[in-house]
Scaffold this motif. Structure first.
Motif, short mmCIF file in Angstrom:
data_model
loop_
_atom_site.label_atom_id
_atom_site.label_comp_id
_atom_site.label_asym_id
_atom_site.label_seq_id
_atom_site.Cartn_x
_atom_site.Cartn_y
_atom_site.Cartn_z
N THR A 44 0.84 -1.20 0.00
CA THR A 44 0.00 0.00 0.00
C THR A 44 0.87 1.25 0.00
O THR A 44 0.59 2.22 -0.71
N LYS A 45 1.92 1.22 0.78
CA LYS A 45 2.85 2.35 0.86
C LYS A 45 3.40 2.71 -0.51
O LYS A 45 3.56 3.88 -0.84
N SER A 46 3.66 1.70 -1.33
CA SER A 46 4.22 1.96 -2.66
C SER A 46 3.16 2.44 -3.65
O SER A 46 3.49 2.91 -4.73
N TYR A 47 1.88 2.32 -3.28
CA TYR A 47 0.79 2.69 -4.18
C TYR A 47 0.25 4.10 -3.96
O TYR A 47 -0.47 4.62 -4.81
N VAL A 48 0.53 4.71 -2.81
CA VAL A 48 -0.08 6.00 -2.49
C VAL A 48 0.72 7.16 -3.09
O VAL A 48 1.87 7.00 -3.50
N GLY A 49 0.07 8.32 -3.14
CA GLY A 49 0.75 9.53 -3.56
C GLY A 49 0.21 10.18 -4.82
O GLY A 49 0.53 11.33 -5.11
N ASP A 50 -0.61 9.44 -5.58
CA ASP A 50 -1.12 9.98 -6.84
C ASP A 50 -2.64 10.10 -6.85
O ASP A 50 -3.24 10.18 -7.93
N GLY A 51 -3.25 10.10 -5.68
CA GLY A 51 -4.69 10.22 -5.62
C GLY A 51 -5.38 8.86 -5.50
O GLY A 51 -4.77 7.81 -5.71
N ILE A 52 -6.68 8.91 -5.17
CA ILE A 52 -7.43 7.68 -4.88
C ILE A 52 -7.64 6.82 -6.13
O ILE A 52 -7.53 5.60 -6.07
N LYS A 53 -7.93 7.44 -7.25
CA LYS A 53 -8.16 6.64 -8.45
C LYS A 53 -6.94 5.78 -8.78
O LYS A 53 -7.06 4.58 -9.06
N LYS A 54 -5.76 6.39 -8.74
CA LYS A 54 -4.53 5.65 -9.02
C LYS A 54 -4.30 4.56 -7.98
O LYS A 54 -3.81 3.47 -8.28
N LEU A 55 -4.62 4.86 -6.73
CA LEU A 55 -4.47 3.87 -5.66
C LEU A 55 -5.31 2.62 -5.97
O LEU A 55 -4.83 1.49 -5.86
N ILE A 56 -6.55 2.85 -6.35
CA ILE A 56 -7.43 1.72 -6.66
C ILE A 56 -6.96 0.97 -7.90
O ILE A 56 -6.97 -0.26 -7.94
N GLU A 57 -6.54 1.71 -8.91
CA GLU A 57 -6.04 1.07 -10.13
C GLU A 57 -4.86 0.15 -9.82
O GLU A 57 -4.76 -0.97 -10.32
N ARG A 58 -3.96 0.62 -8.98
CA ARG A 58 -2.78 -0.17 -8.64
C ARG A 58 -3.17 -1.39 -7.79
O ARG A 58 -2.55 -2.45 -7.89
N ALA A 59 -4.18 -1.22 -6.96
CA ALA A 59 -4.57 -2.30 -6.05
C ALA A 59 -5.31 -3.43 -6.76
O ALA A 59 -5.13 -4.60 -6.41
N VAL A 60 -6.13 -3.10 -7.75
CA VAL A 60 -6.94 -4.13 -8.41
C VAL A 60 -6.48 -4.41 -9.84
O VAL A 60 -6.96 -5.36 -10.48
N GLY A 61 -5.56 -3.59 -10.34
CA GLY A 61 -5.16 -3.71 -11.74
C GLY A 61 -5.95 -2.72 -12.58
O GLY A 61 -7.18 -2.60 -12.42
N LYS A 62 -5.27 -2.01 -13.46
CA LYS A 62 -5.92 -0.95 -14.23
C LYS A 62 -7.12 -1.45 -15.01
O LYS A 62 -8.16 -0.78 -15.10
N LYS A 63 -7.04 -2.64 -15.56
CA LYS A 63 -8.14 -3.17 -16.38
C LYS A 63 -9.35 -3.53 -15.53
O LYS A 63 -10.47 -3.65 -16.06
N ASN A 64 -9.16 -3.71 -14.24
CA ASN A 64 -10.26 -4.08 -13.34
C ASN A 64 -10.89 -2.88 -12.64
O ASN A 64 -11.93 -3.02 -11.98
N TYR A 65 -10.26 -1.73 -12.78
CA TYR A 65 -10.77 -0.54 -12.08
C TYR A 65 -12.17 -0.17 -12.55
O TYR A 65 -12.49 -0.24 -13.74
N ASN A 66 -13.01 0.22 -11.61
CA ASN A 66 -14.28 0.86 -11.97
C ASN A 66 -14.69 1.80 -10.84
O ASN A 66 -14.17 1.73 -9.73
N LYS A 67 -15.61 2.69 -11.16
CA LYS A 67 -16.01 3.73 -10.21
C LYS A 67 -16.67 3.15 -8.96
O LYS A 67 -16.60 3.75 -7.89
N GLU A 68 -17.30 1.99 -9.09
CA GLU A 68 -17.95 1.38 -7.93
C GLU A 68 -16.93 1.02 -6.86
O GLU A 68 -17.17 1.24 -5.66
N ILE A 69 -15.80 0.48 -7.27
CA ILE A 69 -14.74 0.13 -6.32
C ILE A 69 -14.20 1.38 -5.66
O ILE A 69 -14.02 1.45 -4.43
N GLU A 70 -13.95 2.40 -6.48
CA GLU A 70 -13.42 3.66 -5.93
C GLU A 70 -14.40 4.28 -4.94
O GLU A 70 -14.00 4.74 -3.86
N GLN A 71 -15.67 4.29 -5.28
CA GLN A 71 -16.67 4.89 -4.40
C GLN A 71 -16.79 4.12 -3.09
O GLN A 71 -16.93 4.72 -2.02
#
Length: 217
Positions: A44-71
């Motif tokens: 998680t430490k390596s994923y933070v710093g670029d905002g929440i959207k990027k955090l979620i993209e890094r955590a689940v994979g960019k292709k898996n990102y969607n607004k529902e997860i972020e919300q």
């Protein structure tokens, strides 16, 4: 140059406040809810710093990102945002001392203004800072220089090397560099450097004073 013509800008997470554990716990609840594998706090430490959207993209994979997860993450984090977060040691002393050198202290974070504002007010940082901004306060986030350039424009001060951008991530250092400010990298945080070398590196909040006060005297 007069001391009060300088602007000093801080990042928030990993620079003024240690928020990592609350971010991590909120992220793990989110991953568990959507069936994604969890990981330890160092990731998680390596994923933070670029905002929440990027955090979620890094955590689940960019292709898996969607607004529902972020919300979902935002809703959980809103509940846990100040559960275990804490100020770094001596931050109050550092900010009080710097406020005596200039009235122009600011925070620019890449997290949303809503969350930035909650943290700033909870930890009574509002008594030190003239204003604070989030990643949605400007048309671009750090590492773009636009947040800093807009800030200087608002206060009718030209960007200069007598002013500072202080943070724990490459986004802060690159934003400050391209805006024409001096930069201070906080190695005690949880970000990383990239292609731009900071003007100064500090290992504790108190060392910030060694850099800035020396420039005032």
């Amino acid at each position: 140059m007069k001391a009060n013509s300088r602007i000093i800008v801080f990042d928030l997470d990993g620079t003024l406040i240690d928020t990592l554990n609350d971010i991590h716990e909120s992220l793990m609840i989110t991953l568990d809810n959507f069936g994604y594998p969890k990981f330890d706090i160092s990731t998680t430490k390596s994923y933070v710093g670029d905002g929440i959207k990027k955090l979620i993209e890094r955590a689940v994979g960019k292709k898996n990102y969607n607004k529902e997860i972020e919300q979902f993450f935002r809703e959980i984090y809103n509940k846990k945002i100040i559960e275990t977060s804490k100020k770094y040691k001596q931050i109050d002393y550092v900010l009080l001392t710097l406020k005596e050198t200039t009235p122009h202290l600011f925070i620019i974070s890449n997290k949303s203004y809503k969350f930035t504002d909650i943290i700033v007010r909870h930890f009574n940082l509002d008594k030190y800072f003239k204003e604070w901004f989030g990643g949605d306060s400007f048309i671009e986030k750090k590492p773009s220089p636009i947040p800093l350039l807009e800030l200087f424009k608002k206060y009718n001060i030209n960007p200069n090397k007598n002013s500072f951008m202080i943070g724990d991530n490459y986004t802060d250092i690159e934003s400050g560099f391209y805006a024409g400010l001096s930069t201070i990298y906080c190695s005690y945080g949880y970000g990383r450097l990239a292609k731009i070398t900071p003007d100064y590196i500090v290992n504790s909040p108190l060392e910030i004073l060694n850099v800035i006060i020396k420039g005032v005297e």
